[in-house]
Structures are given as C-alpha cells and as structure tokens.
Write a protein that holds these residues in place. Structure first.
Motif, PDB file in Angstrom:
ATOM      1  N   ALA A 175       0.831  -1.209   0.000  1.00  0.00           N
ATOM      2  CA  ALA A 175       0.000   0.000   0.000  1.00  0.00           C
ATOM      3  C   ALA A 175       0.864   1.257   0.000  1.00  0.00           C
ATOM      4  N   ALA A 176       1.959   1.232   0.760  1.00  0.00           N
ATOM      5  CA  ALA A 176       2.855   2.391   0.803  1.00  0.00           C
ATOM      6  C   ALA A 176       3.482   2.644  -0.563  1.00  0.00           C
ATOM      7  N   ILE A 177       3.882   1.585  -1.259  1.00  0.00           N
ATOM      8  CA  ILE A 177       4.474   1.753  -2.593  1.00  0.00           C
ATOM      9  C   ILE A 177       3.464   2.411  -3.526  1.00  0.00           C
ATOM     10  N   LYS A 178       2.217   1.993  -3.469  1.00  0.00           N
ATOM     11  CA  LYS A 178       1.184   2.601  -4.306  1.00  0.00           C
ATOM     12  C   LYS A 178       0.997   4.074  -3.949  1.00  0.00           C
ATOM     13  N   GLU A 237      -0.645   4.247  -8.592  1.00  0.00           N
ATOM     14  CA  GLU A 237      -1.174   2.927  -8.946  1.00  0.00           C
ATOM     15  C   GLU A 237      -0.382   2.262 -10.061  1.00  0.00           C
ATOM     16  N   ASN A 238       0.091   3.039 -11.005  1.00  0.00           N
ATOM     17  CA  ASN A 238       0.829   2.475 -12.142  1.00  0.00           C
ATOM     18  C   ASN A 238       2.315   2.756 -12.064  1.00  0.00           C
ATOM     19  N   ASN A 239       2.785   3.204 -10.900  1.00  0.00           N
ATOM     20  CA  ASN A 239       4.216   3.489 -10.688  1.00  0.00           C
ATOM     21  C   ASN A 239       4.762   4.462 -11.728  1.00  0.00           C
ATOM     22  N   ASP A 240       3.946   5.441 -12.109  1.00  0.00           N
ATOM     23  CA  ASP A 240       4.361   6.439 -13.098  1.00  0.00           C
ATOM     24  C   ASP A 240       5.069   7.577 -12.378  1.00  0.00           C
ATOM     25  N   LEU A 241       6.387   7.508 -12.336  1.00  0.00           N
ATOM     26  CA  LEU A 241       7.157   8.494 -11.591  1.00  0.00           C
ATOM     27  C   LEU A 241       7.262   9.830 -12.306  1.00  0.00           C
ATOM     28  N   SER A 242       6.838   9.891 -13.552  1.00  0.00           N
ATOM     29  CA  SER A 242       6.838  11.183 -14.231  1.00  0.00           C
ATOM     30  C   SER A 242       5.769  12.105 -13.672  1.00  0.00           C
ATOM     31  N   ASP A 243       4.823  11.566 -12.936  1.00  0.00           N
ATOM     32  CA  ASP A 243       3.841  12.357 -12.203  1.00  0.00           C
ATOM     33  C   ASP A 243       4.581  13.103 -11.098  1.00  0.00           C
ATOM     34  N   GLU A 244       4.614  14.406 -11.168  1.00  0.00           N
ATOM     35  CA  GLU A 244       5.427  15.200 -10.254  1.00  0.00           C
ATOM     36  C   GLU A 244       4.821  15.341  -8.862  1.00  0.00           C
ATOM     37  N   THR A 245       3.784  14.553  -8.577  1.00  0.00           N
ATOM     38  CA  THR A 245       3.288  14.448  -7.196  1.00  0.00           C
ATOM     39  C   THR A 245       3.713  13.123  -6.573  1.00  0.00           C
ATOM     40  N   ARG A 246       4.539  12.369  -7.290  1.00  0.00           N
ATOM     41  CA  ARG A 246       4.997  11.060  -6.807  1.00  0.00           C
ATOM     42  C   ARG A 246       6.509  11.067  -6.608  1.00  0.00           C
ATOM     43  N   VAL A 247       6.991  10.109  -5.836  1.00  0.00           N
ATOM     44  CA  VAL A 247       8.423   9.938  -5.622  1.00  0.00           C
ATOM     45  C   VAL A 247       8.802   8.483  -5.867  1.00  0.00           C
ATOM     46  N   ALA A 248      10.070   8.264  -6.107  1.00  0.00           N
ATOM     47  CA  ALA A 248      10.582   6.899  -6.156  1.00  0.00           C
ATOM     48  C   ALA A 248      10.700   6.391  -4.723  1.00  0.00           C
ATOM     49  N   ALA A 249      10.048   5.276  -4.438  1.00  0.00           N
ATOM     50  CA  ALA A 249      10.124   4.672  -3.109  1.00  0.00           C
ATOM     51  C   ALA A 249      11.421   3.880  -2.980  1.00  0.00           C
ATOM     52  N   CYS A 250      11.883   3.739  -1.756  1.00  0.00           N
ATOM     53  CA  CYS A 250      13.085   2.937  -1.482  1.00  0.00           C
ATOM     54  C   CYS A 250      12.768   1.992  -0.335  1.00  0.00           C
ATOM     55  N   ILE A 251      12.526   0.719  -0.647  1.00  0.00           N
ATOM     56  CA  ILE A 251      12.231  -0.246   0.405  1.00  0.00           C
ATOM     57  C   ILE A 251      13.524  -0.599   1.128  1.00  0.00           C
ATOM     58  N   LYS A 252      13.415  -0.764   2.433  1.00  0.00           N
ATOM     59  CA  LYS A 252      14.631  -0.995   3.207  1.00  0.00           C
ATOM     60  C   LYS A 252      14.298  -1.806   4.467  1.00  0.00           C
ATOM     61  N   GLY A 280       6.059  -2.793  -7.497  1.00  0.00           N
ATOM     62  CA  GLY A 280       6.724  -1.907  -8.440  1.00  0.00           C
ATOM     63  C   GLY A 280       7.752  -0.964  -7.872  1.00  0.00           C
ATOM     64  N   ALA A 281       8.183  -1.148  -6.634  1.00  0.00           N
ATOM     65  CA  ALA A 281       9.153  -0.235  -6.028  1.00  0.00           C
ATOM     66  C   ALA A 281      10.396  -0.109  -6.900  1.00  0.00           C
ATOM     67  N   HIS A 282      10.866   1.127  -7.057  1.00  0.00           N
ATOM     68  CA  HIS A 282      11.972   1.397  -7.971  1.00  0.00           C
ATOM     69  C   HIS A 282      13.353   1.257  -7.348  1.00  0.00           C
ATOM     70  N   THR A 283      13.457   1.386  -6.023  1.00  0.00           N
ATOM     71  CA  THR A 283      14.786   1.331  -5.404  1.00  0.00           C
ATOM     72  C   THR A 283      14.720   0.553  -4.103  1.00  0.00           C
ATOM     73  N   ILE A 284      15.896   0.144  -3.633  1.00  0.00           N
ATOM     74  CA  ILE A 284      15.979  -0.635  -2.401  1.00  0.00           C
ATOM     75  C   ILE A 284      17.284  -0.317  -1.698  1.00  0.00           C
ATOM     76  N   MET A 285      17.260  -0.296  -0.370  1.00  0.00           N
ATOM     77  CA  MET A 285      18.450  -0.044   0.446  1.00  0.00           C
ATOM     78  C   MET A 285      18.835  -1.320   1.174  1.00  0.00           C
ATOM     79  N   ILE A 286      20.123  -1.499   1.386  1.00  0.00           N
ATOM     80  CA  ILE A 286      20.646  -2.753   1.925  1.00  0.00           C
ATOM     81  C   ILE A 286      20.842  -2.666   3.442  1.00  0.00           C
ATOM     82  N   ASN A 287      20.659  -3.788   4.099  1.00  0.00           N
ATOM     83  CA  ASN A 287      20.848  -3.954   5.539  1.00  0.00           C
ATOM     84  C   ASN A 287      22.284  -3.611   5.931  1.00  0.00           C
ATOM     85  N   SER A 288      22.429  -2.755   6.946  1.00  0.00           N
ATOM     86  CA  SER A 288      23.750  -2.331   7.414  1.00  0.00           C
ATOM     87  C   SER A 288      24.498  -3.416   8.186  1.00  0.00           C
ATOM     88  N   GLY A 289      23.822  -4.476   8.526  1.00  0.00           N
ATOM     89  CA  GLY A 289      24.415  -5.446   9.435  1.00  0.00           C
ATOM     90  C   GLY A 289      25.125  -6.609   8.781  1.00  0.00           C
TER      91      GLY A 289
END
Length: 783
Positions: free
Chosen positions: A216-219, A224-239, A278-287
């Motif tokens: 739900a957070a990614i949406k 809904e369609n992960n269209d990042l060209s919409d300037e009210t959206r951001v690229a999410a980074c799951i971590k 559809g998340a566009h980016t991901i961050m890696i575990n520091s541990g």
C-alpha cells in the motif's frame, strides 16, 4: 574533447526529453517507433566516460557542498558553496545527494533554492540530473510545515492499508514540493524483536500485515501504475534488505545468525510484496548475517534480490556502509577492497557520504580488471533509468508554487484520521472509558506535554530532538485534553521530565510528590508514560522495563485511590508488568505524529471509538519475548509428566488485541469447501455483528494452523484481515478468498510447498476444519 563530449550529452538530453521536439520527431517520422526510456538510457550510457559512470554511482551528503567550516557542519543561514559544488560535479561527476544540512528541517522554498543550484550545475556540466534523496519516514521529515502521520508502527496498528497508502501519497506530494524526488521509505523490516531500537519504524511482527502495508505504501509513493513522471509522486526505497532487526543481541547493527529457512519464511515476503508492487529502489541492511556483511553478500544482493526476485531497480547502500566493511566488519583489509566486494556483490550506488575515496578506488578497480565494465554499466543503467522515469531530465526540480496543497487542511485531516485509528485500547476495567466530558483530570508523566514524544525520531531531525522548534502550533496531550475538557478541569504536574539534551532515556526534574499532591481534587488521573525520541544505535537499551522512575510515579499515583488511565507513548513495547495492574484503563498511542494529542483526547471522551489493534505481541517479562506465530514448543500450556509447572510464554497483550467502546460477536464461520487440492481457491465467510450501543470498527482477523507438517509448523499464521465499520445492531458478512499458496511454508529443502493434511481456519473464537488432499511445491519466484 571534453567540451565536445559535453555538447553531445547536452544535445542528447535535450532531444530525449523535450516534449515539443519529441512530438515533432514522431510526427515527421511515422515509420519510426517512439524511443523507449531504456533506449534513451542506453544512448546516454554510451556517451559517458568511466569517470562519469562512477560519479553516477556516488552519493554524498548535503553538508559536503554547503558553506561551512568542514564537510560535517554547515553555516546558517544555509547556502550552497559554489566552489565545493563545482568540485563535486565537475571533478567527481557525482550523481546523487542526500540528507539535510545540520540535521534540521528546511522550508520548501529553501529546498527549492538548494536543489535548483545543484541541478543547474549538474545539467550544465554533465547533462544528467542529480538524484536527491531523503528519509521522509512519516511525512516529509526534513521540511518545515509538512504533514506528519503516525510512524509506521502506528499505521500497522490501524490494520488499514488504505490509511498507509494515503499517508504515503501525501508524503510523496510534500516531498516533491520540496524538490526531492526520492524517499528512503518504507521500512519493510520485521518488528519481531522488542529490544530492537527501530521496531517503531516497522509495521509490526507479522509478515502478512507488513506485506499488505508495504504494498500500500508503494502505491501511495509511486501511484497505482508506478508512473514516476507524475510530479506528485516519488521513487520509493524499500529498506533494509534483508533481515535487519533480527540481530541476536537486539542492539542496532549487531550480528544476525539466521538460517535461510527462517529468512525465507518470515523476512523475505514483505520485500517481495513491495518489489511486486513496483518499487523502484531498495536499500541494503547495514548489518552482518551469518558472518558476512550484507553489503558484501553476492548471494543475497545478486542471486536472491536481483536474480530470484527479479528486482530491476536501483540498489543503494545505507550510510557509509561500504567503508564499514573495512572499518567495522573487518572483512576487507583496505577501503579499496571493500569497494570491490560491495560493487561485485551487486551494489549500484554508494551512500559515501563524506568523501570521494569511493570514486577514486572504483575507477582504479575497473582499470585493474577487479570490477568489470559490465558491472559498472549495469549499475549506471539502473540509476539513469530511475532518473529518466522520474522525469528529471525534463524537469530537474519543480517549483514550490505548483504544490498548493502542501500542509493543507485536507492533508491534516488525513493525518488525524490515521492517528485516531491507530490508538489501541488495551484495558478498560469497569468500562471506565470514555470519560465524562465534564471530568476533572490530572495530566501527568514525562510524555504529557511533549510534541517530541508524540512524533518520535525522524521528525524534523534524525533523533527528533528538534521537534519543539517546528511543532509548537500542534497540541500535546495536555493541550488537547485542555481543549476538550476545558482548562479549568485539567491540572498538570509532570512528575518526571526527559532530559532533552541527553540520551533518550535520561530523566530529570523528578517530583513525584508534586504529582501526587495535584491529584487531590480530580476525578481521574491521565498518566502519560513511555519513551523519549530515538532511533538506530542511539536507541539501544539494556533494560526493556520502563524506567523505574515512571514505575514509582504510577505506583504513588495509584495510592491516591483515584482511577488511573495509563497512556503508553513509546516506540517499542516497554515492560509494564510491575505496575500495570494499578491502572483501570490502558491506551497505547505509539508515535502518532502531530495530531496524536487531538486524536487521543477524542478517544478519551468517546468522540472517537478506538479501533487500533496491536501489531506486535506485547511481552510481560524480559525473558519471555516471542511472537504470536511461535513454534508449539515455545509456549506449551503445561509440561506434562515429569514437570508440573506452566512454561507458557506469558504476554501482557497478544498480537492483534485491541478493545472497543462497543462489542462484536462472530457467527457462522463457513468454508466453501472443507477439502481442497493444493492449488485450489476457496472462500471463508463469517458474520460479524455490533452488539453494543455505539458505532465501531472491528478488524476481522483470519488465521490458519497447519496441524502437522514436514517442518514443525508455526502455532498459527495471519492470512487475511479486513477492517469493517458497523452500526449498533448491524451485521455484515465478511468474505475472504484464499488458495493453497496461502497455506504454504518453506520446507527444509528451501522449497515452498503446501503439504497434504489437516488445517484449522480460525476467526475470533470460531474455527473450521480444512483438509488439503495433495502436496504441491510452488516456484519460489511466484510465491
């Protein structure tokens, strides 16, 4: 030669991104297909030098390029240092910047000023925009005036994915209004260890609940369609991929020892759900997992994440974690070797963040043949594609005026609603709540008059210590109760205060006698206890019990004979078993954000009927920590035969628990079939009735238990849930659709399967039998 190459890139950028030119080109050459984003990226990639490619993989923090005495401290008022910016862009070709300067929030106008300067230099020098990122965790963390929602643990307590989606949507809008297109959120780590200081950044202990909230957070962030060209959206980074929070010690960034079967069963599905969303980016575990730093783990980053899960997006490190491979984890003898391990493991971008050694080392490694150009191109391709999809080539930074809904009343109402639905009523002896609206109350405790504690960490600053500078217009618990009951009916005596210039756990101004004296002429005591703000390693603790000062305050107030309503305002479940029986009612507000005080006041008097449910198991004792989905041997009701004692896992409150000011009855649990094949779909229905006198919201929770399996099954597992509102006397039939995959588990051979045998389907106190007639092994990529 340099000028010629820059001219080519600049022309390419213009051709690839100008709407008017693209339109003319398409109409004049109808035989030509419209160039795809991937094709555009390949053209740019071919024109880049090795130095420019490595620069794209480099991310520095903002303090490095602002006016100040060094790379760690910026002057105020904040200003970009032209010379340092030119060095970063022209010499090192950096492709990304993150964070805020001096660890403090800025106005949208200041963000626009800073980021436009960075982007103008990048576009002029390289022709490629910078990708700017921040930790916008429960709202746009580092923007003054932004709308703050509950922290993730509070959103988990709502059991309402729509509120999570809406919160992310508002955050995306206000982050983009700050000229920032990349958000390091959501956290999809599992909150399965109450000792961990980042548990409040998670959605709780259950992987299904977390998966639903994460998707739900990614949406919300990406649309809904992960269209990042919409300037009210951001690229999410799951971590933080993967199993961050599973540390053996419970301390942040300490070693984890985790068999793969457990990693796949309880930690992987939430990330997969977000990747599938559809998340566009991901961050890696520091541990470190099983002795290997995750940032240097090829099997986890490339084999599992990129190949098995099919993640096509950008993989970024956490703060300085390539340096940590050498400095802290001691598996690389030099920083250069650490860079080699991380990039070859599959890292695409390094959050450096303070120097340019990463670029120098990586360039040398490529020239020496230690890192292949193919690996470099793969990383840069992923980075450029995110920038292209965000529309940054066309619009490197938007204008603040284009975001009129920033900090709007509409957004604030959304944040209030989320806070109200998160509040969880844990105890309500003799139906003491709701309070009469003419009640005389004492508001006391260290959390009673603090906007800082309502918000938690990642609020205007990293540790949340600057909240008071930005949130004075909102209401603390005390102020909200005064507004609701009238100042003449509300007394205040803190009893204990937090030492705001010290560690989160330090307390001062302890005057319990004053609080006891203030209770003399009131009808009720509202005891507001919990924690001060913290996150990451500064939040490590040695004792899960709530402070002994707060315990004493509770016990002394209880001696007055006045009924005590205990209000828990904390990031993790601090143990209260030593004195909780002194309270007539217990409410948990978690970290509800700027509107938490108002929401709580409305719950206290019944203007809002509480509907939150615990997103984790609340422990009773420090050596009885566990999750609801434990193995049978972890919590037997009695050791039969040789020993005659109860060795069950005692909980203060169970996962999914939460009371209401009304009551609900469940009836007619029905399965469409009591026997299925392993791949079949079936439905489960149940009737839920509001048997009380007020409107209420109930979370219908469906669990299954596998009675026997080739691997000892979990006690039970949450498979579906739905939050439903019912009027007094109203009945609704809730239907869930499941399949054999929903009953599957990870076997000893690491394959996911549903095995033939008997199951129980459980909703509330009802249960039904289900038999699976055959074993089915599923493709792990499809689960």
């Amino acid at each position: 030669m340099k000028q010629y190459k820059l001219l080519i890139i600049g022309i390419l950028s213009l051709l690839l991104t100008s709407p008017s030119i693209a339109k003319t080109s398409d109409s004049e050459r109808p035989d030509k297909k419209k160039e795809t984003r991937e094709e555009k990226v390949e053209k740019i990639l071919k024109e880049l030098t090795l130095e420019e490619k490595v620069g794209q993989m480099t991310q520095i923090t903002l303090d490095v390029i602002t006016v100040g005495e060094n790379a760690y401290v910026s002057n105020e008022p904040l200003a970009v240092d032209t010379k340092l910016l030119q060095e970063a862009i022209r010499k090192y070709k950096i492709g990304s910047v993150l964070n805020t300067a001096n660890n403090r929030a800025r106005t949208p106008e200041k963000w626009n000023e800073v980021i436009s300067a960075i982007q103008d230099e990048a576009m002029k020098e390289i022709g490629i925009p910078v990708l700017y990122g921040v930790d916008a965790i429960h709202g746009t963390t580092y923007t003054a005036g932004a709308t703050f929602f509950p922290q993730q643990i509070g959103l988990g307590a709502t059991w309402n994915p729509e509120l999570t989606r809406r919160g992310a949507e508002v955050t995306a809008y206000e982050t983009r209004a700050s000229s920032i297109p990349w958000d390091f959120s959501p956290v999809l780590d599992m909150g399965r260890n109450p000792r961990w200081p980042r548990i409040w950044e998670t959605y709780g202990e259950d992987v299904y609940l977390t998966s639903q909230m994460g998707a739900a957070a990614i949406k919300g962030y990406e649309g809904e369609n992960n269209d990042l060209s919409d300037e009210t959206r951001v690229a999410a980074c799951i971590k933080h991929f993967i199993a961050y929070g599973a540390e053996k010690s419970g301390k942040d960034r300490t070693p984890t020892y985790l068999p793969e079967i457990e990693l796949r069963e309880h930690y992987l599905p939430s990330y997969k759900a977000a990747i599938d969303a559809g998340a566009h980016t991901i961050m890696i575990n520091s541990g470190i997992i099983n002795g290997v730093p995750v940032h240097a783990n090829y099997e986890l980053i490339t084999r599992l994440l990129k190949e098995e899960l099919g993640f096509q997006g950008l993989v970024v490190t956490d703060w300085a974690d390539i340096e940590n491979i050498h400095n802290r984890d001691k598996v690389a003898e030099t920083h250069k070797e650490a860079v080699k391990l991380a990039i070859n493991a599959g890292i695409d971008m390094a959050m450096v963040p303070y120097n340019y050694n990463f670029t120098t080392n990586l360039i040398e490694l490529v020239k020496e043949g230690e890192v292949s150009m193919e690996r470099i191109d793969d990383a840069v391709r992923r980075i450029l594609l995110v920038k292209e999809e965000l529309g940054l080539f066309k619009t490197p930074y938007p204008k603040v005026k284009d975001y009129p809904r920033f900090g709007s009343e509409e957004f604030e109402k959304d944040a209030y609603k989320a806070a109200a639905e998160s509040i969880t009523l844990l105890e309500n002896n003799n139906d003491i709540l709701p309070l009469p609206k003419n009640a005389r109350v004492l508001v006391t405790g260290p959390n009673a008059n603090s906007m800082r504690t309502l918000n938690g960490g990642w609020s205007y600053s990293w540790q949340g210590e600057k909240v008071h500078e930005f949130a004075a217009e909102y209401n603390t618990i005390l102020e909200a109760v005064q507004n609701k009951l009238g100042k003449e009916n509300v007394k205040y005596a803190a009893g204990i205060e937090y030492k705001n210039d010290g560690q989160y756990y330090e307390e001062q101004n302890i005057d319990i006698d004053a609080a006891v004296a203030a209770a003399k002429d009131v009808d009720y005591i509202l005891l507001c206890i919990g924690e001060n703000t913290y996150t990451e390693s500064p939040g490590n603790l040695h004792d899960l019990y709530i402070s002994q000062n707060q315990r004493k305050l509770a016990e002394e107030l209880a001696k007055t004979g006045k009924p005590v309503v205990m209000i828990l305002n904390e990031g993790r479940p601090r143990l209260v078993s030593q004195f909780v029986d002194k309270a007539e009612a217990v409410l948990h507000v978690y970290l509800p954000g700027n509107f938490g005080g108002d929401a709580l006041a409305d719950v206290l008097v019944g203007d809002v009927n509480p509907s939150g449910k615990l997103p984790y198991s609340y422990p009773m004792y420090p050596n009885a920590l566990g999750t609801y989905d434990h193995k049978p041997s972890e919590a037997p009701t009695k050791m039969e035969g040789m020993y005659d004692y109860d060795s069950s896992m005692p909980l203060q409150w169970r996962f999914g628990h939460g009371l209401s000011y009304t009551s609900f009855d469940y009836a007619n649990l029905t399965l469409s079939s009591n026997e299925i094949n392993g791949e079949d779909t079936f439905t489960v229905s149940v009737d839920v009735k509001n048997t009380g006198e007020v409107v209420g919201k109930e979370v219908v929770q469906l669990y299954t238990s596998d009675l026997y399996a080739s691997v000892t099954p979990d006690n039970k597992r949450l498979r579906r849930f739905e939050k439903v509102e019912l009027k007094p006397g109203e009945t609704k039939t809730i239907k869930f659709t499941l399949s054999g995959k929903d009953l599957a588990f990870v076997r000893a051979d690491l394959k996911t399967a549903v095995e033939k045998g008997d199951f129980k389907v459980k909703i509330d106190k009802l249960s039904a039998d289900l038999k699976v007639k055959n074993t089915v092994v599923f493709d792990n990529k499809e689960i």
